[in-house]
Design a protein around this motif. Structure first.
Motif, mmCIF file in Angstrom:
data_model
loop_
_atom_site.group_PDB
_atom_site.id
_atom_site.type_symbol
_atom_site.label_atom_id
_atom_site.label_comp_id
_atom_site.label_asym_id
_atom_site.label_seq_id
_atom_site.Cartn_x
_atom_site.Cartn_y
_atom_site.Cartn_z
ATOM 1 N N UNK A 173 -38.376 17.787 -147.778
ATOM 2 C CA UNK A 173 -38.098 17.094 -146.532
ATOM 3 C C UNK A 173 -37.851 15.607 -146.745
ATOM 4 N N UNK A 174 -38.225 15.083 -147.896
ATOM 5 C CA UNK A 174 -37.941 13.674 -148.183
ATOM 6 C C UNK A 174 -36.449 13.439 -148.363
ATOM 7 N N UNK A 175 -35.700 14.511 -148.637
ATOM 8 C CA UNK A 175 -34.245 14.395 -148.749
ATOM 9 C C UNK A 175 -33.643 13.908 -147.435
ATOM 10 N N UNK A 176 -34.327 14.201 -146.323
ATOM 11 C CA UNK A 176 -33.814 13.802 -145.018
ATOM 12 C C UNK A 176 -32.976 14.905 -144.417
ATOM 13 N N UNK A 177 -31.829 15.145 -144.984
ATOM 14 C CA UNK A 177 -30.992 16.276 -144.591
ATOM 15 C C UNK A 177 -31.444 17.481 -145.421
ATOM 16 N N UNK A 237 -38.892 15.212 -137.893
ATOM 17 C CA UNK A 237 -38.181 14.458 -138.929
ATOM 18 C C UNK A 237 -36.793 15.026 -139.162
ATOM 19 N N UNK A 238 -36.675 16.367 -139.218
ATOM 20 C CA UNK A 238 -35.377 16.994 -139.461
ATOM 21 C C UNK A 238 -34.386 16.660 -138.350
ATOM 22 N N UNK A 239 -34.872 16.619 -137.112
ATOM 23 C CA UNK A 239 -33.986 16.330 -135.977
ATOM 24 C C UNK A 239 -33.651 14.848 -135.859
ATOM 25 N N UNK A 240 -34.539 13.980 -136.360
ATOM 26 C CA UNK A 240 -34.375 12.541 -136.121
ATOM 27 C C UNK A 240 -33.941 11.793 -137.378
ATOM 28 N N UNK A 241 -34.611 12.044 -138.515
ATOM 29 C CA UNK A 241 -34.310 11.331 -139.751
ATOM 30 C C UNK A 241 -35.572 10.813 -140.412
ATOM 31 N N UNK A 242 -35.460 10.449 -141.688
ATOM 32 C CA UNK A 242 -36.643 10.035 -142.440
ATOM 33 C C UNK A 242 -37.164 8.679 -141.993
ATOM 34 N N UNK A 243 -36.450 7.994 -141.125
ATOM 35 C CA UNK A 243 -36.946 6.735 -140.600
ATOM 36 C C UNK A 243 -38.228 6.885 -139.807
ATOM 37 N N UNK A 244 -38.491 8.104 -139.295
ATOM 38 C CA UNK A 244 -39.733 8.318 -138.543
ATOM 39 C C UNK A 244 -40.938 8.251 -139.460
ATOM 40 N N UNK A 245 -40.737 8.268 -140.762
ATOM 41 C CA UNK A 245 -41.831 8.150 -141.716
ATOM 42 C C UNK A 245 -42.141 6.691 -142.053
ATOM 43 N N UNK A 246 -41.471 5.765 -141.440
ATOM 44 C CA UNK A 246 -41.750 4.362 -141.707
ATOM 45 C C UNK A 246 -41.100 3.845 -142.975
ATOM 46 N N UNK A 264 -45.981 21.002 -139.259
ATOM 47 C CA UNK A 264 -44.731 21.657 -138.885
ATOM 48 C C UNK A 264 -44.038 20.933 -137.726
ATOM 49 N N UNK A 265 -44.813 20.409 -136.795
ATOM 50 C CA UNK A 265 -44.215 19.621 -135.711
ATOM 51 C C UNK A 265 -43.608 18.334 -136.267
ATOM 52 N N UNK A 266 -44.350 17.684 -137.164
ATOM 53 C CA UNK A 266 -43.850 16.451 -137.761
ATOM 54 C C UNK A 266 -42.595 16.666 -138.583
#
Length: 471
Positions: free
Chosen positions: A146-150, A74-83, A68-70
């Protein structure tokens, strides 16, 4: 005339043949009584909560918080945090989605297909396997959303769910990702119904045994007025049979549709027709691996060796052996199809899997999924519960690496060498994935504490005492 025809001539060969009477394996050892089964299963949820349960629950809650933290980060920052980056835009998110959906296949298979095939050994493990299915689908459903990003686009303007909006944008029904939404949601709904319907007679048993008013009311509500009458049992068995028939094609269709995420593309290594049966066999393979991983410790903790017998372990390990062999055949057939098709891109994709940058992942996959199940050919291995449990862990590890190899190796080496890259997960990737195991464990521990672990009514029905001619 009638009397002469009524007397049949006995062939002489029958006097020389002595057919062997092979005893049927029992599903409950030591000839346990109905009362013993009820006390054993109900005792798990009626006794005081053990210390080990609280320890595991606290650790599981802490681990689940990683997810849930991750996801919030991700929601606040973007899917780029997933590498994720070109060319690998599908990373651990899709790998974990396919992994958890595969884990959820064993429950419906045990409940539906084995029920239609009249396999009595399913009765001791079907309840936990069905619960495992539901919890695995919950974990799997997080990743596509959540992979949608937005994330808000998952609902509005209808990228995943067919909700109309002012702009007239509707989902792309030609996309396999949208097919996943309908397939997984249908699968999850039917699995919950199947699980709950089977629970009703056992909820009534717990209600009748309840010592406190709160437990009587709570279990009375979920038991839906069950009284065990002939009419109740008749309706129950008819509904259970109908749900089994409805669930059977879902077992085959859900992971087939998940495989279409890859198979309908033109990416080398994905564009192959073997994916649907290959994915279904792999899902059953990993699902049974997780069932053994969960049930063997519970069998030892609660002393349920009479209910989960060596016969049950043999049956599950043989299914793992069969499906593991199918998966190994599919691995070899992929190389054959690439070579026979003479497509240089396909040939390169599979050679790169075995000897390229991700060769380490490929050979871990081969070792865990093809080699380790072959030990189940030996009876002494199947009778050693410790070795069976260790091999089941290898199966789970190997099936995760299979999804990783399929997803990442094909994307990291696409048609354009100028865009090639090496994908590595980030800390957010790793902790989000580990958190799903915590979420799964929290749900399973709650199930273990408040719901009968085994289907008491079904277990009693397969004991010799259920036979009206039993002495």
């Amino acid at each position: 005339m009638a009397s002469s025809h009524s007397q049949e001539v006995r062939p002489a060969i029958l006097d020389e043949v002595n057919p062997v009477d092979i005893p049927r394996p029992v599903c409950v050892d030591n000839d346990r009584s109905f009362n013993w089964i009820t006390e054993k299963v109900c005792g798990i949820i009626e006794e005081k909560t053990p210390t080990w349960w609280w320890v595991c629950f606290i650790i599981a809650c802490a681990t689940a918080s990683f997810t849930f933290i991750g996801l919030a980060y991700l929601t606040m920052t973007g899917v780029g945090v997933w590498g994720l980056a070109n060319p690998v835009n599908w990373g651990w998110a899709i790998v974990n989605f396919v992994f958890w959906i595969g884990i959820g296949h064993a429950g419906t298979l045990i409940s539906a297909i084995l029920c239609l095939l009249r396999q009595k050994w399913r009765t001791s493990i079907n309840r936990a396997a069905e619960a495992m299915t539901i919890f695995a689908v919950v974990c799997a459903g997080l990743f596509p959303v959540f992979h949608v990003g937005r994330v808000w686009f998952a609902l509005y303007p209808g990228y995943l769910f067919p909700f109309p909006n002012a702009n007239g944008i509707w989902p792309n029904f030609r996309s396999a990702l949208l097919w996943d939404v309908f397939a997984v949601s249908t699968y999850g709904t039917v699995s919950v119904l199947f699980w709950y319907i089977g629970l009703i007679p056992d909820f009534a048993t717990v209600r009748d045994r309840a010592k406190t008013k709160f437990r009587k009311i709570a279990y009375g509500i979920v038991a839906m007025g069950w009284r065990g009458s002939n009419r109740h049992w008749s309706n129950y068995e008819m509904l259970y049979l109908l749900l089994a028939g409805l669930s059977t094609p879902l077992v085959l269709s859900v992971h087939t549709i998940v495989s279409f995420d890859f198979a309908i593309s033109l990416v080398p290594g994905w564009h192959t027709t073997i994916f649907p049966p290959y994915f279904v066999a792999g899902a059953i393979f990993s699902g049974f691996g997780m069932v053994i991983t969960l049930m063997l410790p519970l069998r030892a903790i609660y002393g349920m060796q009479d209910l989960i017998t060596q016969y049950h372990i043999d049956c599950m390990t043989k299914i793992i052996l069969a499906t593991g062999t199918m998966v190994g055949y599919a691995y070899g057939m992929e190389f054959f199809i690439a070579a026979y098709g003479a497509n240089e891109f396909e040939i390169f994709a599979f050679v790169n899997r075995a000897f390229g940058n991700y060769a380490w992942a490929y050979w871990i996959m081969i070792s865990c999924n093809v080699i380790s199940p072959q030990f189940f050919w030996f009876k002494k291995i199947r009778e050693n519960t410790t070795l069976v449990w260790v091999i089941s862990l290898f199966v789970n590890v190997g099936m995760w690496f299979e999804r990783f190899v399929i997803t990442v190796t094909s994307l990291s080496r696409d048609f354009l060498p100028s865009s090639w890259g090496y994908y590595s997960p980030t800390v957010v990737d790793i902790f989000t994935y580990l958190g799903t195991f915590g979420l799964f464990s929290v749900l399973f521990l709650l199930f273990l504490r408040f719901v009968p672990l085994m289907a008491m009514a079904e277990i009693k029905a397969v004991t010799p005492k259920a036979d009206p001619h039993h002495h």
